[in-house]
Design a protein around this motif. Structure first.
Motif, PDB file in Angstrom:
ATOM      1  N   SER A  30       0.839  -1.212   0.000  1.00  0.00           N
ATOM      2  CA  SER A  30       0.000   0.000   0.000  1.00  0.00           C
ATOM      3  C   SER A  30       0.866   1.252   0.000  1.00  0.00           C
ATOM      4  O   SER A  30       0.554   2.241  -0.677  1.00  0.00           O
ATOM      5  CB  SER A  30      -0.938  -0.009   1.216  1.00  0.00           C
ATOM      6  OG  SER A  30      -0.207   0.027   2.422  1.00  0.00           O
ATOM      7  N   TYR A  31       1.992   1.210   0.747  1.00  0.00           N
ATOM      8  CA  TYR A  31       2.933   2.339   0.732  1.00  0.00           C
ATOM      9  C   TYR A  31       3.613   2.450  -0.624  1.00  0.00           C
ATOM     10  O   TYR A  31       3.815   3.561  -1.142  1.00  0.00           O
ATOM     11  CB  TYR A  31       3.989   2.161   1.826  1.00  0.00           C
ATOM     12  CG  TYR A  31       3.526   2.550   3.210  1.00  0.00           C
ATOM     13  CD1 TYR A  31       3.135   3.856   3.504  1.00  0.00           C
ATOM     14  CD2 TYR A  31       3.477   1.615   4.234  1.00  0.00           C
ATOM     15  CE1 TYR A  31       2.711   4.211   4.769  1.00  0.00           C
ATOM     16  CE2 TYR A  31       3.043   1.963   5.505  1.00  0.00           C
ATOM     17  CZ  TYR A  31       2.664   3.259   5.771  1.00  0.00           C
ATOM     18  OH  TYR A  31       2.233   3.606   7.017  1.00  0.00           O
ATOM     19  N   ALA A  32       3.987   1.328  -1.213  1.00  0.00           N
ATOM     20  CA  ALA A  32       4.682   1.338  -2.502  1.00  0.00           C
ATOM     21  C   ALA A  32       3.813   1.983  -3.580  1.00  0.00           C
ATOM     22  O   ALA A  32       4.305   2.778  -4.387  1.00  0.00           O
ATOM     23  CB  ALA A  32       5.050  -0.095  -2.893  1.00  0.00           C
TER      24      ALA A  32
ATOM     25  N   THR B 295       9.558   9.709  -7.860  1.00  0.00           N
ATOM     26  CA  THR B 295      10.851   9.289  -8.421  1.00  0.00           C
ATOM     27  C   THR B 295      11.970  10.285  -8.113  1.00  0.00           C
ATOM     28  O   THR B 295      13.141   9.979  -8.345  1.00  0.00           O
ATOM     29  CB  THR B 295      10.737   9.113  -9.945  1.00  0.00           C
ATOM     30  OG1 THR B 295      10.157  10.302 -10.507  1.00  0.00           O
ATOM     31  CG2 THR B 295       9.856   7.915 -10.266  1.00  0.00           C
ATOM     32  N   ASP B 296      11.604  11.476  -7.626  1.00  0.00           N
ATOM     33  CA  ASP B 296      12.615  12.490  -7.301  1.00  0.00           C
ATOM     34  C   ASP B 296      12.875  12.593  -5.808  1.00  0.00           C
ATOM     35  O   ASP B 296      13.729  13.381  -5.385  1.00  0.00           O
ATOM     36  CB  ASP B 296      12.172  13.879  -7.814  1.00  0.00           C
ATOM     37  CG  ASP B 296      12.036  13.898  -9.323  1.00  0.00           C
ATOM     38  OD1 ASP B 296      12.795  13.176  -9.977  1.00  0.00           O
ATOM     39  OD2 ASP B 296      11.169  14.628  -9.834  1.00  0.00           O
ATOM     40  N   THR B 297      12.147  11.814  -5.015  1.00  0.00           N
ATOM     41  CA  THR B 297      12.290  11.883  -3.560  1.00  0.00           C
ATOM     42  C   THR B 297      13.387  10.930  -3.092  1.00  0.00           C
ATOM     43  O   THR B 297      13.347   9.744  -3.426  1.00  0.00           O
ATOM     44  CB  THR B 297      10.957  11.513  -2.866  1.00  0.00           C
ATOM     45  OG1 THR B 297       9.921  12.352  -3.383  1.00  0.00           O
ATOM     46  CG2 THR B 297      11.063  11.680  -1.357  1.00  0.00           C
ATOM     47  N   PRO B 298      14.372  11.426  -2.339  1.00  0.00           N
ATOM     48  CA  PRO B 298      15.435  10.533  -1.833  1.00  0.00           C
ATOM     49  C   PRO B 298      14.850   9.380  -1.017  1.00  0.00           C
ATOM     50  O   PRO B 298      13.973   9.580  -0.178  1.00  0.00           O
ATOM     51  CB  PRO B 298      16.273  11.464  -0.943  1.00  0.00           C
ATOM     52  CG  PRO B 298      16.013  12.832  -1.478  1.00  0.00           C
ATOM     53  CD  PRO B 298      14.589  12.830  -1.953  1.00  0.00           C
TER      54      PRO B 298
ATOM     55  N   ARG C  45      10.406   1.709 -10.320  1.00  0.00           N
ATOM     56  CA  ARG C  45      11.034   0.600 -11.052  1.00  0.00           C
ATOM     57  C   ARG C  45      10.771  -0.732 -10.353  1.00  0.00           C
ATOM     58  O   ARG C  45      10.433  -1.724 -11.006  1.00  0.00           O
ATOM     59  CB  ARG C  45      12.531   0.847 -11.169  1.00  0.00           C
ATOM     60  CG  ARG C  45      13.280  -0.238 -11.919  1.00  0.00           C
ATOM     61  CD  ARG C  45      14.782   0.029 -11.927  1.00  0.00           C
ATOM     62  NE  ARG C  45      15.487  -1.019 -12.676  1.00  0.00           N
ATOM     63  CZ  ARG C  45      15.816  -2.196 -12.188  1.00  0.00           C
ATOM     64  NH1 ARG C  45      15.496  -2.499 -10.944  1.00  0.00           N
ATOM     65  NH2 ARG C  45      16.454  -3.080 -12.937  1.00  0.00           N
ATOM     66  N   THR C  46      10.933  -0.754  -9.031  1.00  0.00           N
ATOM     67  CA  THR C  46      10.738  -2.000  -8.277  1.00  0.00           C
ATOM     68  C   THR C  46       9.316  -2.513  -8.412  1.00  0.00           C
ATOM     69  O   THR C  46       9.083  -3.706  -8.639  1.00  0.00           O
ATOM     70  CB  THR C  46      11.070  -1.773  -6.787  1.00  0.00           C
ATOM     71  OG1 THR C  46      12.410  -1.268  -6.669  1.00  0.00           O
ATOM     72  CG2 THR C  46      10.958  -3.075  -6.004  1.00  0.00           C
TER      73      THR C  46
ATOM     74  N   THR D 179       8.002  -5.852 -10.316  1.00  0.00           N
ATOM     75  CA  THR D 179       7.235  -6.846  -9.542  1.00  0.00           C
ATOM     76  C   THR D 179       5.954  -7.212 -10.268  1.00  0.00           C
ATOM     77  O   THR D 179       5.588  -8.394 -10.366  1.00  0.00           O
ATOM     78  CB  THR D 179       6.912  -6.294  -8.143  1.00  0.00           C
ATOM     79  OG1 THR D 179       8.139  -6.017  -7.443  1.00  0.00           O
ATOM     80  CG2 THR D 179       6.097  -7.298  -7.338  1.00  0.00           C
ATOM     81  N   GLN D 180       5.240  -6.200 -10.793  1.00  0.00           N
ATOM     82  CA  GLN D 180       3.986  -6.460 -11.503  1.00  0.00           C
ATOM     83  C   GLN D 180       4.224  -7.251 -12.783  1.00  0.00           C
ATOM     84  O   GLN D 180       3.421  -8.132 -13.131  1.00  0.00           O
ATOM     85  CB  GLN D 180       3.268  -5.137 -11.800  1.00  0.00           C
ATOM     86  CG  GLN D 180       2.769  -4.450 -10.555  1.00  0.00           C
ATOM     87  CD  GLN D 180       1.836  -3.276 -10.845  1.00  0.00           C
ATOM     88  OE1 GLN D 180       0.896  -3.025 -10.122  1.00  0.00           O
ATOM     89  NE2 GLN D 180       2.102  -2.520 -11.909  1.00  0.00           N
TER      90      GLN D 180
END
Length: 342
Positions: A135-137, A144-147, A154-155, A159-160
């Motif tokens: 749910s967090y993912a 994509t710009d957040t450290p 991508r992960t 996975t999907q």
């Protein structure tokens, strides 16, 4: 009277020693496999750590690695004892250690039982961790710009694609989050602006899913946008037509993968327990058969081996008596301590 006594001659002792030597080295191989499975399981957890919000438990793989190493050491020692058992001079140096070694093997078997149980019981913990982590993912897919979240997109996409799944429980989970970053939205566009303003939380929500939800086996080009809008596509009805995206949720897919992996490992550990028990019983027979030789200098003489020196009831009675005596000794020592202090 000994429990399960068996008569041995030289030929039977030699066959028992040789057979046990082979069994012990099979147990060493089993230990190597348990160690390898622990490493593999740990890597699989690390690989999808982001899908579990970095809260996954490594207790089971760490224990598997530990018992794998212990199994290799204990069984290699047992194999060496069996190899030297038919040489009286070599066996004499191992003889004082056998009782301690068999007690260690009993403790090791208890540890194996615990590890096997954990392989089955910890599956519920994995399920809860996956449910929260996925749910967090999905919520942070766009960041994509957040450290710390740069590779979340991508992960999750990989996975999907790998597990043929979409969303947490199903593809509709993507309808409830903004999965496109604001940097890719044209806020000067009236359609985009109206969609953002119409949402209470100011999110850009739509009935679309990422490309990784698409099923490449579908004959129809992937419909990933306006999934619930029949008029947006020719000859399309989302209520009756089989969608050309994955309908299985990633929670179900990942949990199925991890639970089957843990169950398989648990069953293999149970097999290792049986193998260890056979090794222990065989070594007990071999050691007692060598100790009861009427003429140790004559290898041709007969002897008797057994599992327990007394019957099962007598053995448990003796064990309980020893435990009670030990408990009373501790109580007496505990009672004398305050008097000494005064």
């Amino acid at each position: 009277m000994p429990f399960m006594p068996v008569k041995f001659n030289l030929q039977r002792r030699v066959k028992l020693a040789q057979g046990l030597w082979m069994l012990y080295w099979f147990s060493v191989i089993a230990g190597i496999l348990i160690f390898s499975l622990g490493i593999f399981f740990k890597i699989e957890l690390r690989k999808r750590s982001e899908m579990m919000d970095n809260n996954e438990s490594h207790l089971v793989p760490n224990l598997l690695i530990l018992v794998g190493l212990l199994a290799c050491g204990l069984n290699a020692f047992g194999g060496k004892v069996c190899h030297d058992s038919l040489d009286p001079i070599k066996f004499s140096k191992w003889k004082p250690m056998l009782k301690t070694y068999l007690l260690l093997c009993c403790g090791f078997n208890v540890l194996l039982v615990l590890v096997s149980l954990l392989c089955f019981l910890m599956q519920f913990s994995v399920y809860l961790t996956l449910a929260e982590g996925l749910s967090y993912a999905i919520r942070f897919y766009k960041d994509t710009d957040t450290p710390g979240r740069c590779f979340m997109k991508r992960t999750l996409d990989m996975t999907q694609i790998e597990f043929h799944c979409c969303g947490n429980n199903n593809f509709r989970d993507w309808f409830e989050v903004q999965w496109i970053s604001n940097r890719y939205l044209d806020m000067s566009n009236d359609v985009v602006k109206d969609r953002v303003l119409s949402n209470v939380e100011g999110k850009y929500l739509m009935d679309s899913v990422p490309f990784s939800c698409c099923n490449p086996g579908s004959p129809r080009p992937c419909i990933q946008h306006h999934l619930t809008n029949n008029s947006a596509h020719y000859d399309y009805d989302h209520r009756t037509e089989e969608l050309n995206i994955w309908t299985r949720g990633c929670l179900e897919a990942l949990f199925s993968y991890y639970s089957s992996l843990m169950s398989s490992i648990g069953v293999f550990v149970l097999f290792a327990i049986i193998l260890e028990s056979v090794d222990m019983a065989g070594l007990k027979y071999l050691s007692t058969a060598l100790e009861t030789m009427a003429e140790p200098e004559n290898p041709e003489c007969e002897s008797e081996g057994w599992l327990l020196e007394k019957g099962v009831k007598e053995t448990f009675s003796d064990l309980l008596t020893k435990l009670k005596t030990l408990g009373r000794t501790n109580q007496v020592e505990g009672g004398d301590a305050p008097e000494a202090n005064t």
